[in-house]
Design a protein around this motif. Sequence first.
Motif: not given
Length: 284
Positions: A174-199
Amino acid sequence: MQLPTLPPSLLPALKHVMRPLVRLMLKKGVTYTRFADLLKEIFVDVAEREFRLDDKPPTDSRISLLTGVHRKDVRRLRAKAVGRAAGPSEDFSFGAHLVSVWLNNSPFCERPGRPLPLDRLASIGGQCSFDGLVAQVSKDIRARVVLDEWLRLGIVRMDDQDRVLLETMAFIPTRGFDEKAAYFQHNLHDHASAAVHNLTEDGAPFFERSVHYDSLSSTGVDQLREAVSAEGMQVLIGFNQLAAELEARDAPNPNARQRITIGLYFYTEPNPSAVPNPTTASSS
């Protein structure tokens, strides 16, 4: 070499997708010049890794043709060996694993999904302590270091009996930008990868669905937000428990292991120009 035909709908879609990312960059001081340099590295790296012929590394000229990056820059960037694909950080992976064990494994939970308060010290709680939990996952990391960091991030809290209580049903700081950025990196990358695969790929698509309305009141949005937070979290907890059971029951060969990401998100913003629409459900 003939380059693929550019679908007319792709650039408008990319422009729309990039808007929140540009908003983030401007808020955090990333200029166009700096991002353009980074993007150049990524173009070269992806072309080198994923657009090979007969599994042979492409030449500088072929990468330049594919990407539009000048051949001098291609040569310079390949020599630097930058932009390598990065997986989740060790802290991210360790934290997620530790919370999963606490949630799903005896003696740390009452039952799967119901984590127990843990005595801080093994001298008091024995194996069923925070010391014991950390030791089960790693012998190289001191429990006190993990506890101090998790208290800072709001993942756990202490009660008046010196017990450690899990404050979240997943490793989501709930706090800490670096830790939140790690989730941003992981989750957005995998969501985008799934969408790109489907396209772009044939075969079975990855599951990617959404429900969207455009004429809700703020009261209705608040009610939906609470429902997604409560019920959506229960769905993810169920998937987490199943994944933990499968991992324990069906351990693969170390060279055949696969990772997964299952996500759920909620977003809302003002829509003053919306035309009432009874309901819309879409998939990619």
